[in-house]
Every structure is written in C-alpha cells, then in structure tokens.
Design a protein around this motif. Structure first.
Motif, mmCIF file in Angstrom:
data_model
loop_
_atom_site.group_PDB
_atom_site.id
_atom_site.type_symbol
_atom_site.label_atom_id
_atom_site.label_comp_id
_atom_site.label_asym_id
_atom_site.label_seq_id
_atom_site.Cartn_x
_atom_site.Cartn_y
_atom_site.Cartn_z
ATOM 1 N N HIS A 269 0.815 -1.215 0.000
ATOM 2 C CA HIS A 269 0.000 0.000 0.000
ATOM 3 C C HIS A 269 0.847 1.263 0.000
ATOM 4 C CE1 HIS A 269 -3.308 -2.617 0.414
ATOM 5 N NE2 HIS A 269 -3.194 -2.847 1.701
ATOM 6 N N PHE A 270 2.136 1.096 0.261
ATOM 7 C CA PHE A 270 3.005 2.264 0.447
ATOM 8 C C PHE A 270 4.428 1.777 0.195
ATOM 9 C CE2 PHE A 270 4.583 5.265 4.122
ATOM 10 C CZ PHE A 270 4.922 6.248 3.206
ATOM 11 N N ALA A 271 5.245 2.625 -0.428
ATOM 12 C CA ALA A 271 6.631 2.207 -0.675
ATOM 13 C C ALA A 271 7.615 3.273 -0.220
ATOM 14 C CB ALA A 271 6.829 1.895 -2.159
ATOM 15 N N HIS A 272 8.660 2.823 0.462
ATOM 16 C CA HIS A 272 9.814 3.660 0.800
ATOM 17 C C HIS A 272 10.927 3.157 -0.100
ATOM 18 C CE1 HIS A 272 8.576 4.229 5.327
ATOM 19 N NE2 HIS A 272 7.718 4.811 4.480
ATOM 20 N N VAL A 273 11.470 4.038 -0.914
ATOM 21 C CA VAL A 273 12.498 3.551 -1.825
ATOM 22 C C VAL A 273 13.811 4.286 -1.566
ATOM 23 C CG1 VAL A 273 13.074 3.098 -4.225
ATOM 24 C CG2 VAL A 273 10.698 3.001 -3.513
ATOM 25 N N ALA A 288 23.194 7.620 -1.730
ATOM 26 C CA ALA A 288 22.216 8.402 -2.491
ATOM 27 C C ALA A 288 21.248 7.408 -3.138
ATOM 28 C CB ALA A 288 22.921 9.218 -3.565
ATOM 29 N N HIS A 289 20.119 7.893 -3.636
ATOM 30 C CA HIS A 289 19.137 6.970 -4.206
ATOM 31 C C HIS A 289 19.646 6.295 -5.496
ATOM 32 C CE1 HIS A 289 16.638 8.959 -1.258
ATOM 33 N NE2 HIS A 289 15.667 8.093 -1.483
ATOM 34 N N LEU A 290 20.476 6.995 -6.233
ATOM 35 C CA LEU A 290 21.012 6.501 -7.516
ATOM 36 C C LEU A 290 21.629 5.096 -7.406
ATOM 37 C CD1 LEU A 290 21.704 7.780 -10.405
ATOM 38 C CD2 LEU A 290 23.991 8.139 -9.458
ATOM 39 N N MET A 298 18.102 0.164 -8.490
ATOM 40 C CA MET A 298 16.863 0.895 -8.217
ATOM 41 C C MET A 298 15.880 0.795 -9.382
ATOM 42 S SD MET A 298 17.681 1.724 -5.241
ATOM 43 C CE MET A 298 16.464 2.867 -4.620
ATOM 44 N N TYR A 299 16.424 0.622 -10.586
ATOM 45 C CA TYR A 299 15.549 0.428 -11.749
ATOM 46 C C TYR A 299 14.710 -0.828 -11.547
ATOM 47 C CZ TYR A 299 14.057 -1.062 -16.384
ATOM 48 O OH TYR A 299 13.300 -1.512 -17.433
ATOM 49 N N GLU A 300 15.347 -1.907 -11.108
ATOM 50 C CA GLU A 300 14.626 -3.178 -10.937
ATOM 51 C C GLU A 300 13.561 -3.070 -9.834
ATOM 52 O OE1 GLU A 300 14.577 -5.619 -12.901
ATOM 53 O OE2 GLU A 300 16.392 -5.284 -14.091
#
Ligand code: CS2
Ligand code: MN
Length: 358
Positions: A269-273, A288-290, A298-300
């Motif tokens: 229901h919610f995502a922390h990425v 970093a998120h990259l 992170m693409y996958e």
C-alpha cells in the motif's frame, strides 16, 4: 503511484510545506501527529487541523506514518485491550477525515537502529550507517547515549529520552515474547482492527524491521519474504498490507527485493524507496538513491513496483546530509528531493517504455 515526501510537522521539521510543494512531481505528504504518544487517541479536531494546514500549502495528506503501537499490544499484556480500543478510535477519526493509509511497525522497544548518524562519505556528505560489530559491543543504554550525541539535537522516533529511561523495564517485559508470541500478538491486534479498517477503507501498511534481524536479543519478525507472506495469510484481508521499504528489507542481502515486491502484489500500500551501500554483510551505510551510488538496482525495484500495478504513495526514504544542510539525520530536504526526482525519472522511463512496447 503518487510521489510523496515525509514531513515531520511545522513544530519539528526544518523542511517546510512550501519547500516540499516545489519539488517537481511531489503532490502529497506523509505525516503524523508528532505531539502524541503511542497508545493515545488522536482527536478528530487535531487530525482536521493538520489536514487543513497541509492543504493550505497546495499539498494533501497521502498517508500517516506512523500511528505507533503501544508496547502492551506487542507484548500482549492485559492492558492491551484499552490500547487497541484507543487505536480503533484513532483509525475511526482518520477515516472520518478521509485518510486511508496508515504505516506502522511492530518492532519491540526500538524503531530503526543505526550505529552512526553522521558517517562521512568520500564526497563529504554524511549518512546513517550500521555495523553489527558496533552493536555487539554495546549495551542499548550506551548506544542511545552515543547515537543521541550526533543527532543534531533531534530526537529520533522511538528513541525518546523518556522512553529510553524505561528501556530496562521494557526489556524485562519482552522477556517471554519470542517470534511466535510476537506473531500471535500481531494477529490478535490485526483481527481486532480489521472491522474498522473495512468500514472506513483504511489500508494498514506494516513497515519492516530495520535492520531485518534481531537486535539486542529482541524478537523481530517483519524481516523477509517468508514472514511477510505468513503475515498476509494469517489475516487475509487486503486492508492488512505492507509498506515496502527497500532500505529495510535490503539490510539483509539474502532478500531479493524485486522478487519480494512481485510476491506481494495487491498488498503493498506504500513504498519507501532508498539505496544502501554495503561494505560486507551487516555492515552498510545509506547511499544516495542513484543505483550506482549504492548496492541496489533501483531500476529493478521501481520496475517491479510498476509491473505489479502499484498505485499507492512512494516516498524517497532517508537521504544524505549534503550542501551544509542541518536537519534531522536522514530527513533533510536536499538529498530526499534529489531522490524523489530520480525515482520520478525512473518511473517515467519505465512507463513510457511499457506504453511503447519496448
Ligand atoms: C522510517 C521508520 O525513518 C525510517 O526509517 O521508515 O522510522 C518508519 O517510520 C517506522 O518504522 C514505521 O512505523
Ligand atoms: Mn522505511
């Protein structure tokens, strides 16, 4: 999906709603009533006031993170009944205010645990980090003193000093609670709240334990695919769902994140990425998120969310401290804004490729 941003409220956050409003593609905030303590009933008036404040800035509340669970519920002591009744009242008030997503966790005593709040990376940014050997060398009270020392004066959720003063008592209270008992207490809680969740269409989204293994000998159950599927099955209602947090499940390198996402179709229901950079097992820092800055693809992760038709809120999670910003560790404006923009970019690319049949 909707891109959102966590906001700690005007009283505590260094980041303003006006700033959040200017991050491209961010339309909602994830927030909570920060003046409340676990177990207390949230009044409808207080929820309404928070909502009005957020809406006045042109944003809206996409969900609550968190309505925290009183330890009595996790321990399963007789006074849990009162605290569950209070929780139900709070859910009702949230529903009446048209809020339909609640993130919570079921971690005994502590929320997430890190051993450093400001590790300096080669580029000069500082990040939260975890090293198991540092935990093994510490007793919890000492750990609190050492991490409180570099929190920029901020009080971390779950680590409030009043609560830490009681940490010994709490450890005692959890003495007889093993994984099975914790599962049973979670089931009991969920069964009690499901009717109100159904009535008001409130999606409960459990946050994983972070790190995803037992720390300080306390039980931890929301840690891997097997356990989360067990939890979904034990109360098989779509309102019993998940916050998929890549940075928390990802602490255990055995967790295959895209595979977990696919197996939870319909229940996320919610995502922390966010991304982590590993040095070895159980020794990592937040990157970093990259993708190329850390250890995750992170693409996958975004692709898996896309493929299961995820349509809930996503938020960038902990960010690095960069550009001289002083803020609560993990929760500055700049790096999380970069994260939101990057995740939006991935999503746009995945969506366009899909629509063009690439
Ligand atoms: C959050 C958690 O900062 C974080 O890591 O993801 O503190 C989260 O809010 C809670 O565990 C959910 O109750
Ligand atoms: Mn998280």
């Amino acid at each position: 999906m909707e891109m959102t941003f966590r906001w700690y409220g005007s009283k505590f956050d260094t980041v303003t709603l006006e700033q959040i409003r200017q991050i491209p593609g961010v339309t909602g905030v994830i927030t909570t009533l920060y003046d409340t303590t676990p177990g207390e009933v949230w009044t409808r008036e207080a929820i309404h006031a928070l909502k009005e404040e957020v809406e006045a800035s042109g944003l809206h509340i996409s969900g609550i993170e968190s309505v925290n669970i009183h330890d009595a519920i996790k321990i399963g002591s007789p006074d849990r009944e009162q605290y569950i009744d209070n929780y139900i009242e709070t859910l009702k008030h949230l529903g009446e205010e048209d809020i339909h997503l609640v993130c919570y966790n079921f971690m005994p005593v502590f929320d997430w645990t890190r051993t450093e709040l400001a590790r300096v990376r080669p580029d000069g940014s500082t990040v939260l980090a975890y090293k198991q050997s540092a935990v093994d060398a510490l007793v919890p009270e000492k750990m609190f003193e050492s991490i409180a020392g570099d929190a920029n004066g901020a009080i971390l959720p779950g680590w409030e000093p009043e609560r830490m003063a009681k940490v010994k008592e709490l450890f005692d209270a959890y003495r007889d609670v093993d994984d099975e008992k914790l599962f049973a207490n979670l089931k009991y809680f969920l069964e009690r709240i499901m009717p109100v969740c159904n009535e008001y269409d409130i999606k409960m989204a459990i946050h994983p334990d972070d790190p995803a293994w037992s720390v300080f000998g306390l039980p931890r159950i929301i840690i891997n695919k097997e356990n989360i599927l067990r939890m979904m099955k034990m109360v098989d209602d779509p309102h019993n769902g998940v916050t998929f947090c890549s940075g928390s499940y990802g602490t255990n390198l055995e967790n295959d994140l895209p595979d977990m996402i696919r197996s939870l179709k319909g229940r996320i229901h919610f995502a922390h990425v966010r991304n982590l950079k590993f040095h070895s097992q159980q020794d990592f820092e937040e990157a970093a998120h990259l993708s190329s800055d850390g250890s995750f693809d992170m693409y996958e992760i975004m692709k898996a969310l896309y493929d299961i038709g995820f349509d809930g809120p996503i938020r960038p999670d902990h960010g690095r401290m960069i550009w001289g910003e002083k803020a609560m560790p993990g929760y500055g404006l700049y790096d999380r804004a970069l994260g939101a923009t990057y995740l939006n970019g991935l999503w746009e690319a995945i969506d366009k490729s899909h629509k063009r049949g690439i």
